[in-house]
Scaffold this motif. Structure first.
Motif, PDB file in Angstrom:
ATOM      1  N   SER A 407       0.833  -1.193   0.000  1.00 60.01           N
ATOM      2  CA  SER A 407       0.000   0.000   0.000  1.00 60.01           C
ATOM      3  C   SER A 407       0.867   1.242   0.000  1.00 60.01           C
ATOM      4  CB  SER A 407      -0.931   0.018   1.225  1.00 60.01           C
ATOM      5  OG  SER A 407      -0.162   0.093   2.416  1.00 60.01           O
ATOM      6  N   LYS A 408       0.265   2.376  -0.358  1.00 62.44           N
ATOM      7  CA  LYS A 408       0.988   3.631  -0.417  1.00 62.44           C
ATOM      8  C   LYS A 408       0.209   4.678   0.363  1.00 62.44           C
ATOM      9  CE  LYS A 408       2.051   2.449  -5.238  1.00 62.44           C
ATOM     10  NZ  LYS A 408       1.012   1.393  -5.332  1.00 62.44           N
ATOM     11  N   ARG A 409       0.874   5.789   0.645  1.00 65.67           N
ATOM     12  CA  ARG A 409       0.214   6.911   1.304  1.00 65.67           C
ATOM     13  C   ARG A 409       0.227   8.098   0.359  1.00 65.67           C
ATOM     14  NH1 ARG A 409      -2.886   6.223   5.529  1.00 65.67           N
ATOM     15  NH2 ARG A 409      -2.173   8.061   6.662  1.00 65.67           N
ATOM     16  N   TYR A 410      -0.898   8.829   0.302  1.00 67.02           N
ATOM     17  CA  TYR A 410      -1.003   9.987  -0.569  1.00 67.02           C
ATOM     18  C   TYR A 410      -1.697  11.125   0.178  1.00 67.02           C
ATOM     19  CZ  TYR A 410      -2.349  13.014  -4.458  1.00 67.02           C
ATOM     20  OH  TYR A 410      -2.503  14.084  -5.286  1.00 67.02           O
ATOM     21  N   THR A 417      -9.538  14.725  -7.033  1.00 63.12           N
ATOM     22  CA  THR A 417     -10.834  14.045  -6.859  1.00 63.12           C
ATOM     23  C   THR A 417     -10.558  12.570  -6.618  1.00 63.12           C
ATOM     24  OG1 THR A 417     -11.097  13.560  -9.213  1.00 63.12           O
ATOM     25  CG2 THR A 417     -11.984  15.672  -8.419  1.00 63.12           C
ATOM     26  N   LEU A 418     -11.496  11.883  -6.008  1.00 62.73           N
ATOM     27  CA  LEU A 418     -11.325  10.454  -5.756  1.00 62.73           C
ATOM     28  C   LEU A 418     -11.127   9.679  -7.058  1.00 62.73           C
ATOM     29  CD1 LEU A 418     -13.826   9.513  -2.885  1.00 62.73           C
ATOM     30  CD2 LEU A 418     -11.336   9.271  -2.880  1.00 62.73           C
ATOM     31  N   LYS A 433     -12.140   3.977  -1.474  1.00 64.86           N
ATOM     32  CA  LYS A 433     -13.054   4.390  -0.406  1.00 64.86           C
ATOM     33  C   LYS A 433     -12.987   3.424   0.766  1.00 64.86           C
ATOM     34  CE  LYS A 433     -16.577   6.742  -3.237  1.00 64.86           C
ATOM     35  NZ  LYS A 433     -18.007   6.717  -3.612  1.00 64.86           N
ATOM     36  N   SER A 434     -12.968   2.134   0.471  1.00 72.27           N
ATOM     37  CA  SER A 434     -12.944   1.116   1.519  1.00 72.27           C
ATOM     38  C   SER A 434     -11.680   1.216   2.358  1.00 72.27           C
ATOM     39  CB  SER A 434     -13.043  -0.268   0.886  1.00 72.27           C
ATOM     40  OG  SER A 434     -12.957  -1.280   1.872  1.00 72.27           O
ATOM     41  N   ALA A 435     -10.538   1.459   1.708  1.00 75.45           N
ATOM     42  CA  ALA A 435      -9.266   1.529   2.428  1.00 75.45           C
ATOM     43  C   ALA A 435      -9.190   2.748   3.333  1.00 75.45           C
ATOM     44  CB  ALA A 435      -8.107   1.556   1.431  1.00 75.45           C
ATOM     45  N   ASN A 436     -10.034   3.754   3.065  1.00 73.35           N
ATOM     46  CA  ASN A 436      -9.973   4.996   3.836  1.00 73.35           C
ATOM     47  C   ASN A 436     -11.281   5.304   4.572  1.00 73.35           C
ATOM     48  OD1 ASN A 436      -7.263   6.421   3.008  1.00 73.35           O
ATOM     49  ND2 ASN A 436      -8.099   5.526   1.126  1.00 73.35           N
ATOM     50  N   ASN A 437     -12.208   4.311   4.612  1.00 79.47           N
ATOM     51  CA  ASN A 437     -13.484   4.480   5.315  1.00 79.47           C
ATOM     52  C   ASN A 437     -14.238   5.725   4.845  1.00 79.47           C
ATOM     53  OD1 ASN A 437     -13.161   2.169   7.023  1.00 79.47           O
ATOM     54  ND2 ASN A 437     -11.716   3.359   8.271  1.00 79.47           N
ATOM     55  N   ARG A 444     -10.731  16.247   1.317  1.00 78.69           N
ATOM     56  CA  ARG A 444     -10.273  17.602   1.652  1.00 78.69           C
ATOM     57  C   ARG A 444      -8.762  17.730   1.430  1.00 78.69           C
ATOM     58  NH1 ARG A 444     -10.693  14.847   6.398  1.00 78.69           N
ATOM     59  NH2 ARG A 444      -8.904  14.992   7.832  1.00 78.69           N
ATOM     60  N   VAL A 445      -8.338  18.934   1.120  1.00 75.03           N
ATOM     61  CA  VAL A 445      -6.914  19.210   0.916  1.00 75.03           C
ATOM     62  C   VAL A 445      -6.151  18.918   2.206  1.00 75.03           C
ATOM     63  CG1 VAL A 445      -5.200  21.004   0.427  1.00 75.03           C
ATOM     64  CG2 VAL A 445      -7.356  20.948  -0.850  1.00 75.03           C
ATOM     65  N   GLY A 446      -5.067  18.170   2.092  1.00 75.86           N
ATOM     66  CA  GLY A 446      -4.254  17.814   3.253  1.00 75.86           C
ATOM     67  C   GLY A 446      -4.616  16.457   3.839  1.00 75.86           C
ATOM     68  N   GLN A 447      -5.729  15.870   3.387  1.00 78.75           N
ATOM     69  CA  GLN A 447      -6.160  14.563   3.905  1.00 78.75           C
ATOM     70  C   GLN A 447      -5.182  13.477   3.449  1.00 78.75           C
ATOM     71  OE1 GLN A 447     -10.164  13.618   2.819  1.00 78.75           O
ATOM     72  NE2 GLN A 447     -10.127  11.541   3.678  1.00 78.75           N
ATOM     73  N   ARG A 448      -4.812  12.568   4.350  1.00 87.12           N
ATOM     74  CA  ARG A 448      -3.912  11.470   4.040  1.00 87.12           C
ATOM     75  C   ARG A 448      -4.723  10.254   3.628  1.00 87.12           C
ATOM     76  NH1 ARG A 448       0.928  11.520   6.911  1.00 87.12           N
ATOM     77  NH2 ARG A 448       1.376   9.548   5.871  1.00 87.12           N
ATOM     78  N   LEU A 449      -4.451   9.738   2.454  1.00 93.44           N
ATOM     79  CA  LEU A 449      -5.167   8.569   1.953  1.00 93.44           C
ATOM     80  C   LEU A 449      -4.227   7.374   1.856  1.00 93.44           C
ATOM     81  CD1 LEU A 449      -7.229  10.120  -1.006  1.00 93.44           C
ATOM     82  CD2 LEU A 449      -7.992   9.744   1.353  1.00 93.44           C
ATOM     83  N   THR A 450      -4.753   6.230   2.175  1.00 90.21           N
ATOM     84  CA  THR A 450      -4.034   4.977   1.949  1.00 90.21           C
ATOM     85  C   THR A 450      -4.424   4.457   0.570  1.00 90.21           C
ATOM     86  OG1 THR A 450      -3.978   4.411   4.296  1.00 90.21           O
ATOM     87  CG2 THR A 450      -3.698   2.600   2.716  1.00 90.21           C
ATOM     88  N   ILE A 451      -3.449   4.204  -0.279  1.00 88.40           N
ATOM     89  CA  ILE A 451      -3.706   3.696  -1.613  1.00 88.40           C
ATOM     90  C   ILE A 451      -3.513   2.174  -1.566  1.00 88.40           C
ATOM     91  CG2 ILE A 451      -3.130   3.849  -4.056  1.00 88.40           C
ATOM     92  CD1 ILE A 451      -4.042   6.499  -2.855  1.00 88.40           C
ATOM     93  N   PRO A 452      -4.566   1.400  -1.728  1.00 86.59           N
ATOM     94  CA  PRO A 452      -4.419  -0.056  -1.680  1.00 86.59           C
ATOM     95  C   PRO A 452      -3.647  -0.577  -2.869  1.00 86.59           C
ATOM     96  CG  PRO A 452      -6.617   0.522  -2.416  1.00 86.59           C
ATOM     97  CD  PRO A 452      -5.956   1.806  -2.032  1.00 86.59           C
ATOM     98  N   SER A 453      -3.087  -1.774  -2.707  1.00 91.12           N
ATOM     99  CA  SER A 453      -2.348  -2.366  -3.816  1.00 91.12           C
ATOM    100  C   SER A 453      -3.312  -2.656  -4.954  1.00 91.12           C
ATOM    101  CB  SER A 453      -1.665  -3.665  -3.371  1.00 91.12           C
ATOM    102  OG  SER A 453      -2.629  -4.571  -2.852  1.00 91.12           O
TER     103      SER A 453
END
Length: 454
Positions: A407-410, A417-418, A433-437, A444-453
């Motif tokens: 996984s990655k972080r973004y 946009t999603l 969406k599932s990986a980040n609930n 939102r700007v600055g939000q940390r997202l987990t990018i699934p494999s």
């Protein structure tokens, strides 16, 4: 002067007419020679760089000069043979607050020469050289004052690491031109050096927000750095990539479009690429670099033999950047171009030169001067760079560690946009969406997202 010459009688007791004319011609020639050898200082500027201050004197002709360092108090004495100051305000109007110069004094020396004294706040190492007139530029006397030691603003090499032990990817961002060299000029006095620095700072801000990157600006203000020094600064920072940002100019104002170039060891990929490389490579003549600087470039030149591998990497990252720029601007070419850009001659760092548009084109110039367009262009470059490193992360980097972990972080930036993020990382919106609930589509700007494999 005329009193030194006395009339000599001829054999008949009178002055020889031929001799008198010869004397008058000789005197006139001496007077005329004295006039044309005198050179006026018609302008002056001060530029502050991280480790030095540059004083530039515009002249209306070539001069001979000497420079001397004196102590108690510390001062630099510059003597200009047959020099004159056009107006007192030429030097008195200079802004010296950010420089090591406390005050500038001047006076006549030996009737014909000009002496300029730079009173100093701190010790410096001076160097001076002359630049010949070039195009619209006059002859110039350049005086560089180098901070002793590292100086307060000296650049320090950093090796940034995450708490996990994985290192940051270092991105060297090079805003072209600066200081004495304005670069290309657009309508309403729009200068390339200001536009590209603004884009470089926007790119720096984007990279700072994204974990796993450390941006480094080769120049942070309005001053000039030699073409050979720019990749050398990137190398000192152990950069993983070098990006030089520019804005095109052409004799035909209809020329338009953004482009990306990598270094060519042979010929140029197009006539335009050859023209642009020739134009950009003249920057040292305009910005002010003496031949003594070329010794510092020797190591980079000797590394040219190992360019093959990094040319491949440069082409790959250049293609990613170019693809993203195509969503913001019209492209001059849809393929990475190749030319002998001097600033790209760093064999150990993948390097690209980004031309953000034609500043000589009125339509593109109007866009390039706006903050919103500068941000869009910076974001396109950022997305291209990130896309490349997500696919080819350097060993030991945080991005490589995230990729190995599946996984990655973004970090979300303005305009994201999603759907765009999902497409970029080749994952479905549902998985993202599932990986980040996330239940809706709002981020939102600055939000940390987990990018699934994928």
């Amino acid at each position: 002067m005329f009193s030194r010459f006395k009339k000599q009688p001829s054999a008949a007791g009178e002055a020889s007419p031929a001799f008198s004319i010869s004397v008058l011609i000789a005197i006139s020639a001496l007077c005329f020679s004295s006039i044309i050898q005198a050179s006026d200082i018609v302008g002056a500027r001060v530029w502050r760089a991280p480790d030095n201050t540059r004083l530039v004197l515009d002249l209306n002709g070539a001069v001979e000069h000497s420079i001397l360092t004196l102590q108690s108090p510390d001062r630099i004495v510059v003597d200009i043979k047959n020099g004159r100051l056009a107006t007192a305000s030429t030097l008195s109007s200079l802004q010296l607050s950010e420089s090591p110069i406390k005050n500038i004094r001047y006076a006549n020396k030996d009737k014909h020469d000009l002496r300029i004294v730079l009173d100093l706040k701190e010790k410096v190492k001076p160097r001076s050289f002359l630049l010949k007139a070039d195009g619209e530029l006059k002859d110039r006397l350049v005086i560089d004052l180098y901070d002793e030691g590292n100086g307060k603003r000296a650049v320090k090499t950093q090796q940034a690491k995450q708490s996990s032990g994985s290192r940051d990817i270092v991105v060297a961002i090079d805003a072209g031109h600066g200081g004495e060299d304005p670069g290309a000029l657009g309508p309403n006095n729009l200068r390339e050096k200001h536009v590209v620095l603004a884009i470089a700072k926007e790119l720096e801000a984007l990279l700072k927000k994204q974990p796993g990157y450390r941006p480094y600006l080769t120049r942070t203000g309005d001053y000039y750095i030699g073409l050979g020094q720019r990749p050398a600064l990137a190398r000192k920072q152990q950069a993983d990539i070098f990006i030089s940002i520019h804005a095109d100019a052409f004799t035909n104002p209809q020329a338009n479009g953004a482009s990306v170039f990598a270094l060519s060891q042979g010929g140029s990929s197009s006539t335009m690429a050859k023209y642009l490389a020739k134009t950009e490579n003249r920057a040292d003549l305009v910005g002010g670099v003496t031949l003594a600087d070329h010794d510092d470039m020797l190591a980079g030149v000797l590394l040219d033999l190992s360019m093959t591998a990094n040319r491949d990497a440069s082409t790959k990252v250049g293609s990613k950047v170019l693809s993203n720029m195509g969503g913001v601007a019209r492209l001059h070419s849809k393929r990475v171009g190749y030319a002998g850009f001097a600033v790209l001659k760093s064999a150990d760092i993948p390097s690209i030169l980004v031309e953000t548009g034609f500043i000589s084109n009125p339509g593109e110039a109007s866009k390039l001067r706006t903050k919103s367009y500068q941000r869009k262009m910076a974001k396109a470059i950022y997305q291209g760079v990130d896309g490349y490193f997500q696919k080819y992360p350097p060993a030991g980097s945080l991005i490589a560690a995230n990729k190995a972990g599946g996984s990655k972080r973004y970090t979300v930036v303005s305009g994201d946009t999603l759907s765009a993020i999902a497409h970029r990382y080749n994952v479905s919106q549902g998985a993202l969406k599932s990986a980040n609930n996330i239940s809706g589509s709002q981020i939102r700007v600055g939000q940390r997202l987990t990018i699934p494999s994928s």
